[in-house]
Design an enzyme around this catalytic site. Structure first.
Site, PDB file in Angstrom:
ATOM      1  N   LYS A   1       0.713  -1.152   0.390  1.00 30.71           N
ATOM      2  CA  LYS A   1      -0.112  -0.246  -0.150  1.00 30.71           C
ATOM      3  C   LYS A   1       0.850   1.481  -0.093  1.00 30.71           C
ATOM      4  O   LYS A   1       1.730   1.595   0.472  1.00 30.71           O
ATOM      5  CB  LYS A   1      -0.914   0.061   1.622  1.00 30.71           C
ATOM      6  CG  LYS A   1      -1.821   1.087   1.291  1.00 30.71           C
ATOM      7  CD  LYS A   1      -2.765   1.340   0.187  1.00 30.71           C
ATOM      8  CE  LYS A   1      -3.451   2.825   0.807  1.00 30.71           C
ATOM      9  NZ  LYS A   1      -3.689   2.722  -0.943  1.00 30.71           N
TER      10      LYS A   1
ATOM     11  N   LEU B   1      -4.851   7.341   0.386  1.00 26.77           N
ATOM     12  CA  LEU B   1      -3.628   6.454   1.032  1.00 26.77           C
ATOM     13  C   LEU B   1      -3.770   6.774   2.602  1.00 26.77           C
ATOM     14  O   LEU B   1      -3.044   7.424   2.958  1.00 26.77           O
ATOM     15  CB  LEU B   1      -2.761   7.886   0.547  1.00 26.77           C
ATOM     16  CG  LEU B   1      -2.334   7.779  -0.474  1.00 26.77           C
ATOM     17  CD1 LEU B   1      -0.378   9.080  -0.768  1.00 26.77           C
ATOM     18  CD2 LEU B   1      -2.319   6.331  -1.020  1.00 26.77           C
TER      19      LEU B   1
ATOM     20  N   ASN C   1       5.243   6.655  -6.448  1.00 24.70           N
ATOM     21  CA  ASN C   1       3.806   7.001  -6.740  1.00 24.70           C
ATOM     22  C   ASN C   1       3.317   8.975  -7.019  1.00 24.70           C
ATOM     23  O   ASN C   1       3.344   8.940  -6.072  1.00 24.70           O
ATOM     24  CB  ASN C   1       2.494   6.747  -5.758  1.00 24.70           C
ATOM     25  CG  ASN C   1       0.944   6.821  -6.437  1.00 24.70           C
ATOM     26  OD1 ASN C   1       0.426   7.430  -7.131  1.00 24.70           O
ATOM     27  ND2 ASN C   1       0.348   6.702  -4.892  1.00 24.70           N
TER      28      ASN C   1
ATOM     29  N   CYS D   1      -1.022   9.178  -7.560  1.00 28.69           N
ATOM     30  CA  CYS D   1      -2.221   9.186  -6.878  1.00 28.69           C
ATOM     31  C   CYS D   1      -3.251  10.426  -7.107  1.00 28.69           C
ATOM     32  O   CYS D   1      -3.608  11.922  -6.818  1.00 28.69           O
ATOM     33  CB  CYS D   1      -1.964   9.169  -5.554  1.00 28.69           C
ATOM     34  SG  CYS D   1      -3.653   8.904  -4.425  1.00 28.69           S
TER      35      CYS D   1
ATOM     36  N   ILE E   1      -0.696   1.485 -15.445  1.00 26.27           N
ATOM     37  CA  ILE E   1      -0.686   3.614 -15.285  1.00 26.27           C
ATOM     38  C   ILE E   1      -1.943   3.266 -13.626  1.00 26.27           C
ATOM     39  O   ILE E   1      -2.290   2.326 -13.185  1.00 26.27           O
ATOM     40  CB  ILE E   1      -1.695   3.719 -16.402  1.00 26.27           C
ATOM     41  CG1 ILE E   1      -3.826   2.375 -16.135  1.00 26.27           C
ATOM     42  CG2 ILE E   1      -1.427   3.921 -17.306  1.00 26.27           C
ATOM     43  CD1 ILE E   1      -4.835   3.297 -17.084  1.00 26.27           C
TER      44      ILE E   1
HETATM   45  C1  LIG Z   1      -8.376   0.439  -3.525  1.00 24.26           C
HETATM   46  C2  LIG Z   1      -7.051   0.762  -4.801  1.00 24.26           C
HETATM   47  C3  LIG Z   1      -6.061   1.317  -3.282  1.00 24.26           C
HETATM   48  C4  LIG Z   1      -5.445   1.663  -4.208  1.00 24.26           C
HETATM   49  N1  LIG Z   1      -4.093   1.883  -4.100  1.00 24.26           N
HETATM   50  C5  LIG Z   1      -3.246   2.852  -4.359  1.00 24.26           C
HETATM   51  C6  LIG Z   1      -1.909   3.503  -3.893  1.00 24.26           C
HETATM   52  O1  LIG Z   1      -1.520   3.329  -2.524  1.00 24.26           O
HETATM   53  N2  LIG Z   1      -0.763   3.542  -4.684  1.00 24.26           N
HETATM   54  C7  LIG Z   1      -0.675   3.512  -5.738  1.00 24.26           C
HETATM   55  O2  LIG Z   1       0.453   4.086  -6.755  1.00 24.26           O
HETATM   56  N3  LIG Z   1      -1.573   3.153  -7.093  1.00 24.26           N
HETATM   57  C8  LIG Z   1      -2.563   2.666  -6.197  1.00 24.26           C
HETATM   58  N4  LIG Z   1      -4.357   2.071  -6.384  1.00 24.26           N
HETATM   59  C9  LIG Z   1      -4.417   1.819  -7.831  1.00 24.26           C
HETATM   60  C10 LIG Z   1      -4.120   0.646  -8.491  1.00 24.26           C
HETATM   61  O3  LIG Z   1      -2.402   0.393  -7.909  1.00 24.26           O
HETATM   62  C11 LIG Z   1      -3.348   0.581  -9.832  1.00 24.26           C
HETATM   63  O4  LIG Z   1      -2.670   1.268 -10.365  1.00 24.26           O
HETATM   64  C12 LIG Z   1      -4.598   0.598 -10.501  1.00 24.26           C
HETATM   65  O5  LIG Z   1      -5.916   0.172  -9.810  1.00 24.26           O
HETATM   66  C13 LIG Z   1      -4.629   0.094 -11.887  1.00 24.26           C
HETATM   67  O6  LIG Z   1      -4.893  -1.338 -11.435  1.00 24.26           O
HETATM   68  P1  LIG Z   1      -6.482  -2.383 -11.896  1.00 24.26           P
HETATM   69  O7  LIG Z   1      -7.652  -1.724 -12.601  1.00 24.26           O
HETATM   70  O8  LIG Z   1      -5.867  -3.273 -12.077  1.00 24.26           O
HETATM   71  O9  LIG Z   1      -7.118  -1.951 -10.506  1.00 24.26           O
HETATM   72  C14 LIG Z   1      -5.517   1.492  -5.848  1.00 24.26           C
HETATM   73  C15 LIG Z   1      -6.074   1.056  -6.018  1.00 24.26           C
HETATM   74  C16 LIG Z   1      -7.367   0.832  -5.795  1.00 24.26           C
HETATM   75  C17 LIG Z   1      -8.637   0.424  -6.316  1.00 24.26           C
END
Ligand SMILES: Cc1cc2nc3c(=O)[nH]c(=O)nc-3n(C[C@H](O)[C@H](O)[C@H](O)COP(=O)(O)O)c2cc1C
Length: 307
Positions: A49, A77, A131, A134, A195
């Protein structure tokens, strides 16, 4: 079959993964939450996370809204902070075979540098994912990732503060993904992840109010896959660095599409929220595909659709 991939070929120690399947930050906690559900040691890497200097409670509820083939989140976050991560999580990771990469986020460039400095030399941490993408925090985050100059400044500051391999995670919320990737590569990134989520809104029509507590959120899941795939294809064509594909990957064939578009590794995100075993299913599916196609080295598939 050889599924190994080198994620940091220009780094003095490198970052060798036994296979290309990683977890996406924010969707797999600190790895520990999933370790009783399946053998997470089989994965290529775990990205934890997003972590900040101080612990954060995150945004007001509600923070999740389902959409057609996707998910809007505005977690903001929420995390335990770097101190607790180093004290409580890193010692557990140090006993794992699977490398753990710490995702970091800050409000200022100095925050990022401080975070990177604190992680340097900590046992159990194999790399840093920066990151700058965000969409769910008021200051910092995606602001830095939205233009090439600030993206490069954060990257250079983190590189100067750590000897760990540095992955930089880009936002799709820009009109110049190639320019930003080139800038980040020029500033010394070891690999580029992309992304993060696409900015979006949902409205509760009975309350006549935005559904999410913080109004906007980030869209993820299968709905964003074609956008992510396009951006991976674009970026892999302009930088001489490993690209890590992420966005809507739910099945092995999704993952293989990203790899053929030029990704050296992939991250499974939202899919883990409905199927905790999704990363392992994706890995096993890639192995089956390679067997069926008579492919002995995963690296033979990287960029296969580009030639
Ligand atoms: C609930 C949730 C929390 C996320 N928290 C972070 C984070 O703390 N840092 C980050 O770089 N990306 C975060 N993301 C983005 C994911 O790592 C990822 O880049 C994004 O969801 C696209 O991939 P996916 O479609 O497979 O989920 C988060 C996504 C979700 C759904």
């Amino acid at each position: 079959m050889n599924l190994s991939v080198q994620l940091a070929p220009k780094h003095h120690r490198g970052l060798l993964l036994t296979n290309p399947v990683m977890t996406a930050s924010g969707t797999f906690g600190y790895g520990t939450e999933y370790s009783h559900m399946f053998d997470i040691q089989k994965l290529g890497a775990i990205v934890c996370k997003g972590t900040t200097l101080e612990p954060r409670d995150g945004n007001p509820q509600p923070r999740l809204a389902e959409t057609a083939c996707g998910l809007l989140n505005s977690i903001g976050l929420q995390n335990i902070g770097i101190k607790a991560l180093i004290k409580e999580k890193a010692p557990v990771w140090a006993s794992w075979k699977v490398p753990v990469i710490v995702n970091i986020a800050g409000e200022t460039i100095d925050d990022y540098a401080q975070l990177a400095g604190k992680l340097d030399g900590v046992a159990g941490i194999s790399g840093i994912e920066v990151n700058i993408s965000c969409p769910n925090i008021k200051a910092g985050g995606a602001e830095f990732g939205a233009n090439p100059e600030s993206a490069a400044r954060v990257t250079a500051a983190v590189k100067a503060a750590t000897s760990l391999p540095v992955l930089v995670k880009l936002t799709p919320n820009t009109s110049d993904i190639a320019g930003i990737a080139i800038a980040v590569a020029g500033a010394g990134a070891d690999a580029i992840s992309l992304i993060n989520t696409l900015k979006g809104i949902a409205i509760d029509i009975t309350r006549r109010r935005p559904l999410l507590g913080s109004i906007t959120g980030g869209l993820s899941g299968p709905a964003i896959k074609p956008v992510a795939l396009y951006m991976v294809y674009e970026v892999a064509g302009v930088v001489d660095l490993p690209v890590i594909g992420c966005g809507g990957i739910t099945t092995a064939s999704d993952a293989i599409e990203f790899i053929m578009a030029g990704a050296s590794a992939i991250q499974v995100g939202t899919a883990s929220l409905t199927n905790p075993g999704a990363p392992l299913d994706v890995l096993e599916g890639i192995e089956q595909f390679m067997k069926k196609e008579g492919v002995n080295k995963l690296t033979d598939l990287i960029g296969a659709a580009r030639h």
